[in-house]
Scaffold this active site. Structure first.
Site, PDB file in Angstrom:
ATOM      1  N   CYS A   1       0.789  -1.229   0.000  1.00 58.44           N
ATOM      2  CA  CYS A   1       0.000   0.000   0.000  1.00 58.44           C
ATOM      3  C   CYS A   1       0.826   1.286   0.000  1.00 58.44           C
ATOM      4  CB  CYS A   1      -0.940  -0.024   1.207  1.00 58.44           C
ATOM      5  SG  CYS A   1      -1.996   1.420   1.321  1.00 58.44           S
TER       6      CYS A   1
ATOM      7  N   HIS B   1      -1.317   6.210   2.273  1.00 53.33           N
ATOM      8  CA  HIS B   1      -1.455   5.002   3.090  1.00 53.33           C
ATOM      9  C   HIS B   1      -2.275   5.221   4.365  1.00 53.33           C
ATOM     10  CE1 HIS B   1      -0.661   1.283   5.054  1.00 53.33           C
ATOM     11  NE2 HIS B   1       0.077   1.831   5.991  1.00 53.33           N
TER      12      HIS B   1
ATOM     13  N   ASP C   1      -4.472   0.285  -5.887  1.00 54.35           N
ATOM     14  CA  ASP C   1      -3.057   0.467  -5.544  1.00 54.35           C
ATOM     15  C   ASP C   1      -2.189  -0.702  -5.996  1.00 54.35           C
ATOM     16  OD1 ASP C   1      -4.311  -1.106  -3.629  1.00 54.35           O
ATOM     17  OD2 ASP C   1      -3.516  -0.022  -1.902  1.00 54.35           O
ATOM     18  N   HIS C   2      -2.759  -1.890  -6.091  1.00 50.68           N
ATOM     19  CA  HIS C   2      -2.030  -3.062  -6.597  1.00 50.68           C
ATOM     20  C   HIS C   2      -3.047  -4.163  -6.825  1.00 50.68           C
ATOM     21  CE1 HIS C   2      -2.596  -4.194  -2.446  1.00 50.68           C
ATOM     22  NE2 HIS C   2      -1.824  -3.185  -2.044  1.00 50.68           N
TER      23      HIS C   2
END
Length: 491
Positions: free
Chosen positions: A78, A132, A316-317
């Site tokens: 993150c 984050h 974010d991923h």
């Protein structure tokens, strides 16, 4: 047939010129940016070809913008990935690999994406998670934010926080933030934090519809714990949920370092029914967030902002749901973790409505958004402006994507190990500790699920591919242990 006398013709030409000037003036109005982030969202979306996902709203955004089917984050954790996106720099440049380090520790004067818009007199506002946060502990706070990025922040906190005691934790020895944990919640969408985030974002759009804004809207789900109203769980009956396929011996040719330290044991040693319940809960959260995205898109239309608002949707991923015989969550360099959803809708872009299969990176987001808004990019951005692909998703591109992740020393690895991976249109090449802890090569033309590691016994052709990709990879990412401070417990 009408005929014009000279005075009437001159009047008509003048009128047309005035209309043209008015249109150019209208077109020159600074466009808004609606910047939508989703936490831990895999490519579990209809527009990404997932037949199980029910995501009509994100799908309609993809149908009106450009859906980048092969977009890759820079580090699948993150804090590092969000810091990279918002600064337009790679992890090695900002020195962020864990959940504790702030990018301004390394680059105190870097101009973030929303700051670039502030410099052009935009309102830069954030609702929810853009930088984050510790989830769910920091919900309702500023999290690990970057105050200079924003003129205004809003941090909703819903009943998912007050109902935490009701959450089912399949791994009681872990905190719900890291465990497979879920809750089919009572109540309405608007009572959940993500529902409140959508409501607050809509309120901000209503209040600022007559001035240019950069509005970051960050949803917390589907990050664990997987909490969504029960109706979304009902969309995925448990008897329809299955676990991903892996061939026998799938892990035999994969280096130890490739497996994330948070999931060293396949499937956390949980039984298939529990894993299916977790999968159901994850998809329920995806559909819950999809509904909130739909509310945002509806508001953009209702407020008459669609023709002058750039919409960027990203996660974010990526995320694992049991692939490779039991990998869950993130922190890997496999396709499921490195690849992330990215949809960009720029009003009037010729490519809108078409998917794009070219390889792009998340460091490309910053230069693309400022370019689309007519704002000069700050120097030293690492990515490329995707304007060419927004106009023609089939354009020649020759893209490469670099993703990396740092492993702590543990009972599997004697020292910290940096993993670095390069994805091209055909191959993924990955090396751990510059190859000392293992190498991987996958041919996506023949093996899109990355089951056969061609780097174990490469023939002459694959050795040549490895040499070529290794050189390209090392231009953009270092496999050495970082010199900046790193908290091993927060990798």
């Amino acid at each position: 047939m009408h005929s014009f006398t000279w005075p009437s013709r001159a009047f008509a030409i003048a009128a047309l010129l005035l209309v043209g000037v008015a249109n150019r003036s209208q077109a020159a109005e600074p466009p808004n940016v609606l910047f939508i982030a989703v936490d831990d969202l895999a490519s579990t979306l209809g527009c990404y070809g997932d037949p199980f996902a029910k995501t009509p709203n994100i799908d309609r955004l993809a149908a009106s913008g450009v859906c980048f089917l092969n977009a890759y984050n820079q580090l699948p954790l993150c804090n590092p990935t969000r810091a990279s996106i918002m600064t337009g720099r790679r992890p090695d440049e900002i020195g962020v690999y864990d959940l504790d380090r702030h990018f301004r520790d390394q680059l105190p004067d870097v101009v973030t994406l929303p700051q670039a818009f502030q410099k052009r007199n935009y309102l830069a506002a954030r609702v929810g998670k853009i930088y984050h946060y510790n989830v769910p502990a920091s919900i309702g706070t500023d999290g690990f934010d970057d105050p200079p990025s924003w003129n205004l922040t809003v941090n909703p906190k819903g009943r998912d926080k007050t109902d935490e005691a009701l959450i089912i934790n399949a791994e009681p020895h872990r905190k719900i933030s890291a465990a497979l944990s879920w809750l089919a919640a009572d109540g309405r969408d608007e009572e959940q934090t993500d529902g409140m985030i959508a409501s607050e974002a809509i309120r901000l759009m209503e209040a600022n519809r007559d001035k240019p804004f950069f509005l970051g809207v960050g949803f917390f789900r589907p990050h664990t714990p997987y909490v969504a109203p029960k109706k979304y769980f009902d969309m995925y009956p448990l008897d329809t949920v299955s676990l991903p396929y892996a061939p026998a011996g799938d892990r035999d040719d994969i280096p130890t370092a490739a497996f994330a330290h948070n999931c060293p044991i396949p499937n956390y040693n949980l039984d298939p029914l529990t894993l299916r319940k977790a999968t159901q809960a994850y998809y329920a959260c995806v559909s819950f967030v999809d509904a909130q995205v739909g509310r945002l898109l509806d508001a953009v239309e209702r407020l008459g902002l669609a023709e002058n608002t750039i919409v960027v949707f990203w996660s974010d991923h990526g995320y694992h749901l049991g692939e490779h015989d039991g990998i869950w969550q993130k922190r890997t360099l496999f396709e499921q973790s490195a690849r992330s959803p990215l949809i960009i809708r720029v009003p009037g872009a010729a490519g809108n409505g078409q998917p794009c299969r070219r390889i792009v990176e998340f460091v490309d987001i910053y230069p693309t958004v400022v370019s689309a808004a007519g704002i000069e990019a700050p120097p030293k951005l690492a990515g490329r402006d995707l304007a060419t692909l927004l106009d023609d998703p089939l354009a020649t591109w020759n893209g490469q994507a670099i993703t990396q992740v740092l492993r702590p020393a543990d009972d599997r690895l004697a020292t910290q190990v940096m993993g670095c991976s390069i994805r091209t249109s055909r191959y993924r090449y990955t090396e751990w500790a510059e190859g000392a802890a293992g190498v991987e090569l996958y041919d996506h033309r023949a093996d899109p699920l990355e089951f056969e590691n061609l780097a174990i016994e490469p023939d002459a052709r694959h050795r040549a591919v490895i040499e070529r990709l290794r050189a390209e990879l090392r231009k953009k990412a270092s496999g050495k242990i970082p010199s900046v401070p790193v908290n091993p417990a927060r990798l």
